[in-house]
Design an enzyme around this catalytic site. Structure first.
Site, PDB file in Angstrom:
ATOM      1  N   GLY A 240       0.765  -1.238   0.000  1.00 40.54           N
ATOM      2  CA  GLY A 240       0.000   0.000   0.000  1.00 40.54           C
ATOM      3  C   GLY A 240       0.800   1.294   0.000  1.00 40.54           C
ATOM      4  N   GLU A 280       3.967  -6.903   1.774  1.00 40.77           N
ATOM      5  CA  GLU A 280       3.493  -7.175   0.405  1.00 40.77           C
ATOM      6  C   GLU A 280       3.596  -5.914  -0.452  1.00 40.77           C
ATOM      7  OE1 GLU A 280      -0.555  -8.439   0.879  1.00 40.77           O
ATOM      8  OE2 GLU A 280      -0.031 -10.170   2.095  1.00 40.77           O
ATOM      9  N   GLY A 282       4.056  -3.539  -3.584  1.00 40.45           N
ATOM     10  CA  GLY A 282       3.979  -3.633  -5.037  1.00 40.45           C
ATOM     11  C   GLY A 282       4.510  -2.351  -5.643  1.00 40.45           C
ATOM     12  N   CYS A 348     -11.653   4.758 -28.947  1.00 37.71           N
ATOM     13  CA  CYS A 348     -12.918   5.475 -29.128  1.00 37.71           C
ATOM     14  C   CYS A 348     -13.692   5.637 -27.825  1.00 37.71           C
ATOM     15  CB  CYS A 348     -13.749   4.766 -30.185  1.00 37.71           C
ATOM     16  SG  CYS A 348     -12.910   4.841 -31.760  1.00 37.71           S
ATOM     17  N   GLU A 349     -13.134   6.376 -26.908  1.00 32.96           N
ATOM     18  CA  GLU A 349     -13.786   6.714 -25.637  1.00 32.96           C
ATOM     19  C   GLU A 349     -13.245   8.070 -25.211  1.00 32.96           C
ATOM     20  OE1 GLU A 349     -15.033   4.404 -22.756  1.00 32.96           O
ATOM     21  OE2 GLU A 349     -14.791   2.470 -23.751  1.00 32.96           O
ATOM     22  N   TYR A 377       1.251  -1.354 -12.201  1.00 31.98           N
ATOM     23  CA  TYR A 377      -0.128  -1.247 -12.677  1.00 31.98           C
ATOM     24  C   TYR A 377      -0.196  -0.544 -14.035  1.00 31.98           C
ATOM     25  CZ  TYR A 377      -0.627  -2.468  -7.786  1.00 31.98           C
ATOM     26  OH  TYR A 377      -0.492  -3.092  -6.570  1.00 31.98           O
TER      27      TYR A 377
HETATM   28  N1  LLP Z   1      -1.417  -6.916  -1.034  1.00 30.36           N
HETATM   29  C1  LLP Z   1      -2.704  -7.037  -1.426  1.00 30.36           C
HETATM   30  C2  LLP Z   1      -3.554  -8.030  -0.781  1.00 30.36           C
HETATM   31  C3  LLP Z   1      -3.191  -6.202  -2.457  1.00 30.36           C
HETATM   32  O1  LLP Z   1      -4.458  -6.316  -2.836  1.00 30.36           O
HETATM   33  C4  LLP Z   1      -2.330  -5.257  -3.061  1.00 30.36           C
HETATM   34  C5  LLP Z   1      -2.800  -4.379  -4.122  1.00 30.36           C
HETATM   35  C6  LLP Z   1      -0.998  -5.191  -2.603  1.00 30.36           C
HETATM   36  C7  LLP Z   1      -0.579  -6.027  -1.584  1.00 30.36           C
HETATM   37  C8  LLP Z   1       0.011  -4.245  -3.183  1.00 30.36           C
HETATM   38  O2  LLP Z   1      -0.338  -2.922  -3.005  1.00 30.36           O
HETATM   39  P1  LLP Z   1       0.691  -1.746  -3.390  1.00 30.36           P
HETATM   40  O3  LLP Z   1       1.917  -1.887  -2.499  1.00 30.36           O
HETATM   41  O4  LLP Z   1       1.050  -1.925  -4.815  1.00 30.36           O
HETATM   42  O5  LLP Z   1      -0.082  -0.516  -3.151  1.00 30.36           O
HETATM   43  N2  LLP Z   1      -4.532  -0.771  -9.958  1.00 30.36           N
HETATM   44  C9  LLP Z   1      -4.395   0.157  -8.852  1.00 30.36           C
HETATM   45  C10 LLP Z   1      -3.803  -0.492  -7.632  1.00 30.36           C
HETATM   46  C11 LLP Z   1      -4.565  -1.735  -7.183  1.00 30.36           C
HETATM   47  C12 LLP Z   1      -3.954  -2.386  -5.979  1.00 30.36           C
HETATM   48  C13 LLP Z   1      -4.547  -3.703  -5.716  1.00 30.36           C
HETATM   49  N3  LLP Z   1      -4.005  -4.401  -4.588  1.00 30.36           N
HETATM   50  C14 LLP Z   1      -3.570   1.364  -9.296  1.00 30.36           C
HETATM   51  O6  LLP Z   1      -3.145   1.424 -10.452  1.00 30.36           O
HETATM   52  O7  LLP Z   1      -3.366   2.292  -8.518  1.00 30.36           O
END
Ligand code: LLP
Length: 414
Positions: A240, A280, A282, A348-349, A377
């Site tokens: 997050g 976790e 990302g 086309c949007e 992402y």
């Molecule tokens: N753990 C779980 C259970 C998750 O659902 C997610 C992200 C993460 C870890 C990693 O989160 P991060 O560190 O990347 O914030 N498509 C969206 C983001 C969707 C995130 C979904 N879950 C965007 O482009 O902002």
């Protein structure tokens, strides 16, 4: 995470990792994603160094952010585990050399086939999101005469301050279980005859830029853990952490984040000094390390609006259309004379727009822009909408060699 994007100007040429993008374009038609190995490694090292104030940790890269095989391989070599949400992600993580003992499986909709597959690989933990799911895991483990390692994803009932589509920690969200449901399940054979509850997890949302909600969630996590009669091996604090897509906007200080975890979970450390903290992350590991390169097809003008029409569309890079997300744009030549323009794609949007009223030089057809901070992402959300072909991905390796990444194959059956 690295502080700045690998994009920069050398003389007046736009470069990525100090390589001229114009040179890369000569052999690779736009649009494409560029990734920097150096930047990914630096971000991982920075994160793991900050985490090292805690006695024991496992970093499980949330591979949904970018599941490219070569990227996973380099994270595996750096020591990363994986947070997965599908059977195909498990397959990919193992292929990249990530050991099953460092893999956690999140998600509310794990299917029977996916659970069977994960059981056969003996993963670190299923992060269970409902009692119905736990019952299924228990039943499938029983059929295999196995004991599955499970943890509950606690829904801590906090609303994180972020875009509403990516907040996940309140009771209106589909994610996790409430504390009372976790506690009531304990000692019931249908859940635990063939599972072992080894941890608890949280994940309250993505692109978080302040710690207030995280603090509440950590408190809830610790309180719930203390109510479970046996000792848990790990607490998983989720991902997050956000990045500042806009220069000078707020972000979380990673060291402050680690200190907060240490402090809020201290009561549980009293119970288990060997407690493992699972992360976790990302976005924070990978967003900065990528950019999306797209060429100008033509410019167009209507009453009071300038449009720069580029060859990449919302099908290639979705974040601006999905979340109204802001990304910096670097023009191929940085002229001082700029105009206000909408940067739009061919789809086309009307939501096929990368930037609204952005000050950019008037570029000519054939010139290009790089959209920054698209390593997370980005490609993973691409589609074939309008029957467009997904963009190519290119990794700039540490020795500056260019690795064109093979086409992704997501449609394999388990
Ligand atoms: N753990 C779980 C259970 C998750 O659902 C997610 C992200 C993460 C870890 C990693 O989160 P991060 O560190 O990347 O914030 N498509 C969206 C983001 C969707 C995130 C979904 N879950 C965007 O482009 O902002």
């Amino acid at each position: 995470m690295v502080k700045s994007s690998p994009l920069s100007y050398l003389d007046s040429d736009l470069c990525f990792d100090n390589l001229k993008i114009a040179e890369i374009i000569k052999n690779n038609p736009t649009p494409f994603y560029l990734y920097s190995e150096k930047s990914i490694k630096e971000s991982y090292q920075h994160f793991s160094q900050a985490a090292s104030i805690l006695p024991q940790t496992t970093i499980c890269y949330a591979m949904k952010a970018n599941g490219q095989l070569e990227i996973l391989k380099l994270l595996a070599r750096a020591g990363s585990g994986a947070d997965i949400v599908s059977g195909n992600e498990l397959r990919r993580a193992l292929e990249a050399g990530i050991p099953a003992s460092k893999i956690v499986f999140s998600g509310v909709g794990k299917t029977k086939e996916e659970i069977d597959y994960a059981l056969s690989q003996d993963i670190y933990s299923f992060n269970v999101e409902s009692l119905e799911e736990l019952e299924m895991i228990n039943r499938l483990a029983k059929e295999k005469n196995q004991t599955a390692r499970v943890s509950f994803r606690l829904n801590p009932k906090v609303m994180a301050k972020t875009h509403k589509h990516i907040a996940t920690g309140d009771k209106i969200h589909k994610f996790g279980l409430l504390e009372q449901d976790i506690l009531e399940s304990l000692n019931q054979d249908i859940y635990y005859s063939h599972t072992k509850l080894v941890g608890l997890s949280i994940h309250i949302g993505s692109q978080l830029t302040e710690l207030e909600a995280t603090k509440k969630a950590l408190k809830a996590l610790c309180e719930c853990a203390l109510k479970i009669p046996h000792i848990l091996e790990f607490l998983d604090v989720g991902g997050g952490l956000g990045i500042n897509y806009e220069k000078d906007s707020a972000t979380i200080d990673i060291n402050e984040y680690m200190t907060l975890i240490q402090r809020e979970l201290d009561p549980y450390y009293q119970k288990n000094p060997q407690l493992n903290i699972v992360f976790e992350p990302g976005r924070i590991l990978i967003a900065r390390a990528g950019c999306f390169v797209t060429s100008i097809i033509r410019n167009k003008k209507t009453e009071g609006v300038n449009f720069m029409i580029v060859d990449g569309g919302m099908n290639d890079f979705m974040r601006p259309s999905l979340y109204n997300a802001y990304h910096e744009i670097f023009p191929s030549i940085d002229l001082s004379e700029k105009i206000s323009t909408d940067v739009v794609g061919p789809v086309c949007e009307s939501t096929d727009i990368f930037a609204h009223e952005r000050m950019l030089p008037l570029l000519k057809p054939g010139q290009f822009i790089a959209i920054a901070d698209t390593g997370a992402y980005g490609f993973v959300l691409a589609s074939n909408y309008n029957l467009r072909v997904k963009p190519c991905q290119i990794l700039i390796q540490e020795d500056k060699s260019i690795l064109r990444l093979s086409k992704e194959e997501y449609s394999q059956n388990l």
